[in-house]
Design an enzyme around this catalytic site. Structure first.
Site, PDB file in Angstrom:
ATOM      1  N   LYS A  17       0.863  -1.195   0.000  1.00  0.00           N
ATOM      2  CA  LYS A  17       0.000   0.000   0.000  1.00  0.00           C
ATOM      3  C   LYS A  17       0.892   1.235   0.000  1.00  0.00           C
ATOM      4  O   LYS A  17       2.007   1.215   0.556  1.00  0.00           O
ATOM      5  CB  LYS A  17      -0.856  -0.045   1.267  1.00  0.00           C
ATOM      6  N   SER A  73      -9.706   1.050   3.072  1.00  0.00           N
ATOM      7  CA  SER A  73      -8.871   1.880   2.252  1.00  0.00           C
ATOM      8  C   SER A  73      -7.773   1.122   1.495  1.00  0.00           C
ATOM      9  O   SER A  73      -7.156   1.698   0.595  1.00  0.00           O
ATOM     10  CB  SER A  73      -8.229   2.981   3.091  1.00  0.00           C
ATOM     11  N   SER A 130      -9.737  -1.395   7.266  1.00  0.00           N
ATOM     12  CA  SER A 130      -9.208  -1.190   5.917  1.00  0.00           C
ATOM     13  C   SER A 130      -8.402  -2.320   5.308  1.00  0.00           C
ATOM     14  O   SER A 130      -8.009  -2.211   4.150  1.00  0.00           O
ATOM     15  CB  SER A 130      -8.362   0.084   5.889  1.00  0.00           C
TER      16      SER A 130
END
Lengths: 95, 488
Positions: free
Chosen positions: B79, B154, B178
């Site tokens: 990420k 997310s 997330s």
């Protein structure tokens, strides 16, 4: 406590945001809705409850207060939007 | 079978036996990214050169009989809130556009020291604030199972990349769900460890008392293997636990006999999609047939968790994001008259709407006159939520629920209604408030062929039990072998 436009402006100033009038109205509506949703916490009896101020589930860890050499400073300066030598360059603060 | 069809552990075995090389595996991932990422849009940055160099080094070590460990040479991706030295790190935000990380975070260093090539950086909701990856400043990621839908967020890019077979595993972060929620929406495994289990040093902070790093993978064993690498005490993170990690792979096939699994009645109320509810109940019954005992239970303060989270997380975010001021890193507007204008212009131009909304909410909750009613109150309710779980875990070993109340939703469906978006995390965020480990695993598909995720929560530092129970369910099905049909 319902949110007013003055509240939005005050909070925006604290957060260092400039909002357009349209944004001010939009955030006023959205933040009001969210604050209404969180208002249910008021009704909950929390007398005598110790707030959770540490997220760790064990002891708070301590270490010796010893200085260590940091070697990343030149690399950190490379990310600077504006620099003068080993300094970050900023707009004048005092007139 | 294409190389990219293998799980992380299957590739590890093939690398060990010499049936495949790291360069072949890395090239296979890069080729897959080239073929499908135009549609999926999981990646913000692909580092083909770096990944192949690491892969070549890995193969050289193996030829000399000196692999760094079982995952040496397995390509993964991260990420974009992980600082990766020399690579762009944007956190999905324009305010960090062009920012090249000056150092590796601890978790990145651990992956590199174990020999894993890093394929690149993955898309996310801006500053990890969101449940759909739609608030990324750059573009939304598309769910590989239905490109018109979100992969969740997310860590949407991290989930989509694994689901689309672009990487053998990825890392994400989980502050309110997330990792787990996007895993549930994309038919993969997503693990949020206990708070303090994995170092947050070099991971861009959203809410420091809630953030945790975790793996997204195709199988439970894959997640266990990655967790093993990362569950290391880090003196650079003052919240990092010194508690030694258990062996997560050793007892994985141990089954669920004798385990008590709690079903909290507050997690099975209206508002859950009926197919999701049915699949999760069927999964619970199956775990019972495998030897677990199902226990009805209550977590009485569940309905206050959303409000508590949105006060604490936003308050912490308003503090953490104060550093984005255009001075030391990130973008700075060219024409500014003074320091105050510099701050205001940098932040107003650089942050998206969701980030601004949350910063303002957090600032309000912390401001003079409102601190007691909002932030302090939320911290007290957080204690009550933690106590609910402490009491629960005196009677049960695991808590079971749906991960997400609904399957993957259409892009654009919830962007105009922040509260509707926040409701996506109702089942995941209590674990962050209480610091507990949680995993989402595939447990079926809807009639529209959308994935459904099952969530298990465990006691602090009981990841081994969590993974063992997850594996017991996983081996009764072939969900982890199913792939979305993406025309490359």
């Amino acid at each position: 406590m319902s949110l007013t436009l003055d509240d939005v402006r005050r909070v925006a100033a604290l957060a260092r945001f400039t909002l357009s009038p349209e944004e001010e109205q939009r955030y006023l509506g959205q933040l009001s809705a969210i604050l209404e949703a969180v208002a249910e916490l008021e009704a909950l009896d929390t007398s005598g409850v110790v707030p959770t101020s540490h997220a760790t589930l064990g002891e708070v860890l301590m270490r010796e207060d010893l200085a260590q050499l940091s070697t990343v400073s030149t690399k950190v300066l490379q990310a600077a939007p504006a620099r003068v030598g080993t300094h970050f360059s900023v707009p004048k603060i005092l007139d | 079978m294409a190389l990219t069809d293998l799980s992380l552990m299957e590739l590890s075995a093939q690398l060990a036996s010499g049936m495949a090389s790291s360069v072949e595996a890395t090239r296979a991932c890069l080729s897959r990214i080239g073929a499908v990422d135009g549609q999926v849009k999981a990646f913000l940055h692909v580092d083909a050169t770096g990944a192949l160099a690491a892969a070549e080094a890995s193969d050289a070590r193996r030829r000399q009989g000196r692999p760094l460990g079982p995952l040496d040479g397995v390509p993964v991706a991260l990420k974009d809130n992980f600082l990766t030295e020399g690579l762009p790190t944007t956190c999905g935000s324009k305010i960090l556009e062009g920012f090249i990380a000056p150092y590796d975070g601890t978790v990145v260093r651990l992956l590199k020291e174990a020999g894993l090539p890093l394929l690149g950086k993955l898309n996310q909701d801006e500053f990890a604030m969101g449940s759909s990856t739609e608030s990324s400043a750059f573009f939304p990621t598309h769910n590989p199972w239905d490109l018109s839908r979100t992969p969740g967020g997310s860590s949407g890019g991290s989930a989509a990349a694994v689901a689309a077979r672009e990487a053998f595993g990825t890392l994400g972060t989980d502050t309110g769900g997330s990792i787990r929620q996007p895993a549930a929406l994309t038919n993969i495994v997503g693990l949020k460890p206990t708070y303090g289990r994995v170092s947050r040093f070099g991971v861009i902070a959203f809410a420091s008392s809630l953030d945790q790093v975790g793996p997204l993978t195709r199988t439970v064993a894959d997640a266990a293997a990655l967790l093993q690498l990362l569950a290391v005490h880090d003196p650079k993170d003052s919240t990092s636990s010194p508690r030694p990690a258990e062996e997560y792979l050793a007892g994985l096939e141990g089954g669920v006999k004798g385990l008590k699994i709690g079903l909290p009645k507050e997690y099975f109320l209206e508002g859950i999609d009926s197919e999701v509810g049915a699949a999760v109940m069927a999964a619970a019954k199956q775990l019972e047939s495998l030897g677990a005992t199902l226990v009805e239970m209550s977590l009485p303060h569940t309905r206050f968790a959303l409000a508590t989270y949105y006060l604490i997380a936003t308050a912490e975010a308003s503090s953490n994001l104060a550093r984005y001021d255009g001075i030391r890193f990130g973008r700075r507007p060219k024409e500014v008259r003074g320091l105050k204008e510099l701050y205001a212009q940098t932040r107003s131009e650089g942050f998206g709407a969701e980030v601004k909304r949350r910063i303002m909410l957090g600032t309000y909750a912390l401001s003079a006159g409102y601190y007691d009613a909002y932030y302090l109150k939320a911290q007290k309710v957080r204690t009550l939520i933690r106590q609910d779980f402490e009491q629960a875990f005196a009677a049960v070993d695991l808590v079971l629920s749906p991960t997400s109340p609904v399957p993957a939703f259409k892009l654009g469906a919830k962007v105009d209604d922040p509260l509707a978006m926040y409701l996506m995390d109702v089942f995941t965020l209590p674990a962050n408030l209480a610091g507990l480990p949680g995993v989402s695993i595939p447990c079926g598909f809807t009639r529209e062929a959308l994935p459904i995720g099952l969530q298990l929560l465990g006691r602090p530092f009981a990841e081994a039990t969590l993974l063992r129970a997850a594996r017991a369910f996983e081996r009764e099905h072939d969900y982890f072998r199913r792939q979305p049909t993406l025309q490359g």
